[in-house]
Scaffold this motif. Structure first.
Motif, PDB file in Angstrom:
ATOM      1  N   ASP A  22       0.849  -1.191   0.000  1.00  0.00           N
ATOM      2  CA  ASP A  22       0.000   0.000   0.000  1.00  0.00           C
ATOM      3  C   ASP A  22       0.883   1.239   0.000  1.00  0.00           C
ATOM      4  O   ASP A  22       2.069   1.188   0.350  1.00  0.00           O
ATOM      5  CB  ASP A  22      -0.983   0.012   1.177  1.00  0.00           C
ATOM      6  N   LEU A  23       0.294   2.335  -0.421  1.00  0.00           N
ATOM      7  CA  LEU A  23       1.006   3.600  -0.582  1.00  0.00           C
ATOM      8  C   LEU A  23       0.163   4.711   0.026  1.00  0.00           C
ATOM      9  O   LEU A  23      -1.023   4.851  -0.307  1.00  0.00           O
ATOM     10  CB  LEU A  23       1.254   3.885  -2.067  1.00  0.00           C
ATOM     11  N   SER A  24       0.764   5.486   0.926  1.00  0.00           N
ATOM     12  CA  SER A  24       0.052   6.597   1.557  1.00  0.00           C
ATOM     13  C   SER A  24       0.731   7.911   1.191  1.00  0.00           C
ATOM     14  O   SER A  24       1.960   8.005   1.178  1.00  0.00           O
ATOM     15  CB  SER A  24       0.037   6.451   3.078  1.00  0.00           C
ATOM     16  N   VAL A  25      -0.080   8.918   0.914  1.00  0.00           N
ATOM     17  CA  VAL A  25       0.413  10.263   0.609  1.00  0.00           C
ATOM     18  C   VAL A  25      -0.193  11.225   1.626  1.00  0.00           C
ATOM     19  O   VAL A  25      -1.413  11.385   1.699  1.00  0.00           O
ATOM     20  CB  VAL A  25       0.041  10.687  -0.822  1.00  0.00           C
ATOM     21  N   LEU A  26       0.675  11.860   2.406  1.00  0.00           N
ATOM     22  CA  LEU A  26       0.226  12.829   3.397  1.00  0.00           C
ATOM     23  C   LEU A  26       0.537  14.234   2.901  1.00  0.00           C
ATOM     24  O   LEU A  26       1.624  14.478   2.356  1.00  0.00           O
ATOM     25  CB  LEU A  26       0.910  12.602   4.749  1.00  0.00           C
ATOM     26  N   TYR A  27      -0.396  15.153   3.088  1.00  0.00           N
ATOM     27  CA  TYR A  27      -0.170  16.532   2.678  1.00  0.00           C
ATOM     28  C   TYR A  27      -0.813  17.472   3.687  1.00  0.00           C
ATOM     29  O   TYR A  27      -1.619  17.064   4.533  1.00  0.00           O
ATOM     30  CB  TYR A  27      -0.699  16.791   1.267  1.00  0.00           C
ATOM     31  N   ARG A  28      -0.432  18.753   3.579  1.00  0.00           N
ATOM     32  CA  ARG A  28      -0.868  19.752   4.562  1.00  0.00           C
ATOM     33  C   ARG A  28      -1.623  20.878   3.870  1.00  0.00           C
ATOM     34  O   ARG A  28      -1.180  21.392   2.834  1.00  0.00           O
ATOM     35  CB  ARG A  28       0.335  20.318   5.301  1.00  0.00           C
ATOM     36  N   ASP A  29      -2.757  21.245   4.449  1.00  0.00           N
ATOM     37  CA  ASP A  29      -3.530  22.355   3.904  1.00  0.00           C
ATOM     38  C   ASP A  29      -2.775  23.663   4.144  1.00  0.00           C
ATOM     39  O   ASP A  29      -2.339  23.942   5.257  1.00  0.00           O
ATOM     40  CB  ASP A  29      -4.903  22.395   4.576  1.00  0.00           C
ATOM     41  N   ASN A  30      -2.619  24.467   3.102  1.00  0.00           N
ATOM     42  CA  ASN A  30      -1.828  25.687   3.207  1.00  0.00           C
ATOM     43  C   ASN A  30      -2.427  26.723   4.148  1.00  0.00           C
ATOM     44  O   ASN A  30      -1.698  27.516   4.754  1.00  0.00           O
ATOM     45  CB  ASN A  30      -1.642  26.319   1.825  1.00  0.00           C
ATOM     46  N   GLN A  31      -3.746  26.734   4.292  1.00  0.00           N
ATOM     47  CA  GLN A  31      -4.393  27.739   5.126  1.00  0.00           C
ATOM     48  C   GLN A  31      -4.634  27.252   6.550  1.00  0.00           C
ATOM     49  O   GLN A  31      -4.323  27.951   7.514  1.00  0.00           O
ATOM     50  CB  GLN A  31      -5.724  28.167   4.497  1.00  0.00           C
ATOM     51  N   THR A  32      -5.166  26.062   6.702  1.00  0.00           N
ATOM     52  CA  THR A  32      -5.508  25.569   8.045  1.00  0.00           C
ATOM     53  C   THR A  32      -4.334  24.873   8.736  1.00  0.00           C
ATOM     54  O   THR A  32      -4.316  24.761   9.961  1.00  0.00           O
ATOM     55  CB  THR A  32      -6.689  24.581   7.973  1.00  0.00           C
ATOM     56  N   GLY A  33      -3.383  24.367   7.961  1.00  0.00           N
ATOM     57  CA  GLY A  33      -2.270  23.621   8.549  1.00  0.00           C
ATOM     58  C   GLY A  33      -2.611  22.195   8.904  1.00  0.00           C
ATOM     59  O   GLY A  33      -1.765  21.460   9.423  1.00  0.00           O
ATOM     60  N   GLU A  34      -3.841  21.773   8.634  1.00  0.00           N
ATOM     61  CA  GLU A  34      -4.257  20.411   8.968  1.00  0.00           C
ATOM     62  C   GLU A  34      -3.713  19.407   7.954  1.00  0.00           C
ATOM     63  O   GLU A  34      -3.537  19.725   6.775  1.00  0.00           O
ATOM     64  CB  GLU A  34      -5.782  20.327   9.021  1.00  0.00           C
ATOM     65  N   PHE A  35      -3.453  18.183   8.438  1.00  0.00           N
ATOM     66  CA  PHE A  35      -2.922  17.125   7.589  1.00  0.00           C
ATOM     67  C   PHE A  35      -4.047  16.219   7.088  1.00  0.00           C
ATOM     68  O   PHE A  35      -5.036  15.986   7.784  1.00  0.00           O
ATOM     69  CB  PHE A  35      -1.904  16.270   8.350  1.00  0.00           C
ATOM     70  N   THR A  36      -3.848  15.705   5.890  1.00  0.00           N
ATOM     71  CA  THR A  36      -4.751  14.727   5.300  1.00  0.00           C
ATOM     72  C   THR A  36      -3.911  13.608   4.710  1.00  0.00           C
ATOM     73  O   THR A  36      -2.787  13.840   4.260  1.00  0.00           O
ATOM     74  CB  THR A  36      -5.627  15.358   4.193  1.00  0.00           C
ATOM     75  N   ALA A  37      -4.443  12.381   4.731  1.00  0.00           N
ATOM     76  CA  ALA A  37      -3.721  11.233   4.185  1.00  0.00           C
ATOM     77  C   ALA A  37      -4.621  10.443   3.253  1.00  0.00           C
ATOM     78  O   ALA A  37      -5.761  10.117   3.603  1.00  0.00           O
ATOM     79  CB  ALA A  37      -3.228  10.322   5.312  1.00  0.00           C
ATOM     80  N   ASN A  38      -4.114  10.145   2.078  1.00  0.00           N
ATOM     81  CA  ASN A  38      -4.788   9.246   1.135  1.00  0.00           C
ATOM     82  C   ASN A  38      -3.951   7.981   1.025  1.00  0.00           C
ATOM     83  O   ASN A  38      -2.748   8.056   0.759  1.00  0.00           O
ATOM     84  CB  ASN A  38      -4.941   9.892  -0.237  1.00  0.00           C
ATOM     85  N   THR A  39      -4.580   6.828   1.236  1.00  0.00           N
ATOM     86  CA  THR A  39      -3.875   5.552   1.165  1.00  0.00           C
ATOM     87  C   THR A  39      -4.461   4.706   0.055  1.00  0.00           C
ATOM     88  O   THR A  39      -5.686   4.563  -0.045  1.00  0.00           O
ATOM     89  CB  THR A  39      -3.961   4.794   2.503  1.00  0.00           C
ATOM     90  N   PHE A  40      -3.575   4.137  -0.752  1.00  0.00           N
ATOM     91  CA  PHE A  40      -3.964   3.319  -1.890  1.00  0.00           C
ATOM     92  C   PHE A  40      -3.534   1.876  -1.612  1.00  0.00           C
ATOM     93  O   PHE A  40      -2.340   1.589  -1.499  1.00  0.00           O
ATOM     94  CB  PHE A  40      -3.304   3.839  -3.172  1.00  0.00           C
ATOM     95  N   PHE A  41      -4.524   0.981  -1.482  1.00  0.00           N
ATOM     96  CA  PHE A  41      -4.256  -0.412  -1.143  1.00  0.00           C
ATOM     97  C   PHE A  41      -4.256  -1.283  -2.399  1.00  0.00           C
ATOM     98  O   PHE A  41      -4.968  -0.995  -3.368  1.00  0.00           O
ATOM     99  CB  PHE A  41      -5.313  -0.939  -0.163  1.00  0.00           C
ATOM    100  N   VAL A  42      -3.494  -2.368  -2.342  1.00  0.00           N
ATOM    101  CA  VAL A  42      -3.429  -3.281  -3.479  1.00  0.00           C
ATOM    102  C   VAL A  42      -4.788  -3.921  -3.748  1.00  0.00           C
ATOM    103  O   VAL A  42      -5.077  -4.339  -4.873  1.00  0.00           O
ATOM    104  CB  VAL A  42      -2.341  -4.358  -3.248  1.00  0.00           C
TER     105      VAL A  42
END
Length: 213
Positions: A95-115
């Motif tokens: 599986d592959l996870s991509v974490l990123y940060r919102d430029n305004q709120t600073g909150e993190f989000t993660a999208n995970t792609f499973f086989v």
């Protein structure tokens, strides 16, 4: 007379102690690498360990790296499942996870792609102590209706962390699927943690037959 003096002094008090303007929220647009992912920077590098399922224990390899000029933090996971009976045929989960940060709120989000073709869209909550965080997803693409997941990462010193993977359905409590423990290898087989080049491919020994999921 006293009342008149009191009312005269009130405007002077407001002028003497003006309200302090609130500092504007930080803008994360220009931040990169450690500056952008400071609460999660301890993850960067290679990790190895094991995962405990209800029926067997797996070998885990994880690698966290900064990608696309440090704008994203990527987690790559390889789970090797031994066969239930003695055999050289192993199952390989990825599986592959991509974490990123919102430029305004600073909150993190993660999208995970499973086989298995599941794709999770999760909110990331950082623990108050900075040594843990939770990724909770209530929207699972390609999953059954109502499916949700929760992954908890708990840091145990500079070179170890534990992971708890849970799955739930609408209206039901989460149930544990996997409990894992990972540590930094003493002799990494991949580039050093700060080397941001592409990781090398992972190949099983020649005598092991891998059946991909």
């Amino acid at each position: 007379m006293k009342k008149a003096l009191l009312f005269c002094c009130i405007p002077m008090l407001f002028r003497a102690a003006p309200l302090k303007a609130q500092d504007p929220s930080p803008d994360w647009t220009e931040s990169r690498f450690e500056a952008r992912f400071q609460p999660l920077d301890w993850l960067i590098g290679e990790w190895q360990g094991y995962g405990e399922f209800s029926d067997r224990t797996t070998y885990i390899h994880k690698r966290f790296s900064y990608e696309v000029a440090g704008v994203y933090l990527v987690e790559r996971t390889v789970d090797v499942f031994p066969p239930p009976q003695p055999s050289t045929e192993f199952e390989l989960h990825q599986d592959l996870s991509v974490l990123y940060r919102d430029n305004q709120t600073g909150e993190f989000t993660a999208n995970t792609f499973f086989v298995e073709t599941f794709v999770t869209d999760g909110a990331v909550r950082i623990g108050d102590d900075g040594n843990s965080f939770v990724v909770e997803s209530e929207r699972i693409h390609n999953g059954p209706p109502g499916m949700r997941t929760r992954i908890t990462y708990s840091r145990e010193g500079p070179d170890q962390f534990r992971l708890l993977f849970e799955i739930g359905t609408a209206g039901d409590e989460y149930r544990q699927v996997e409990k894992a423990h990972s540590s930094r290898p003493k002799t990494p087989s991949l580039p050093a943690p700060r080397d941001r080049t592409q990781p090398k491919s992972i190949r099983p020994p020649a005598h092991i037959v891998v059946r991909r999921r």
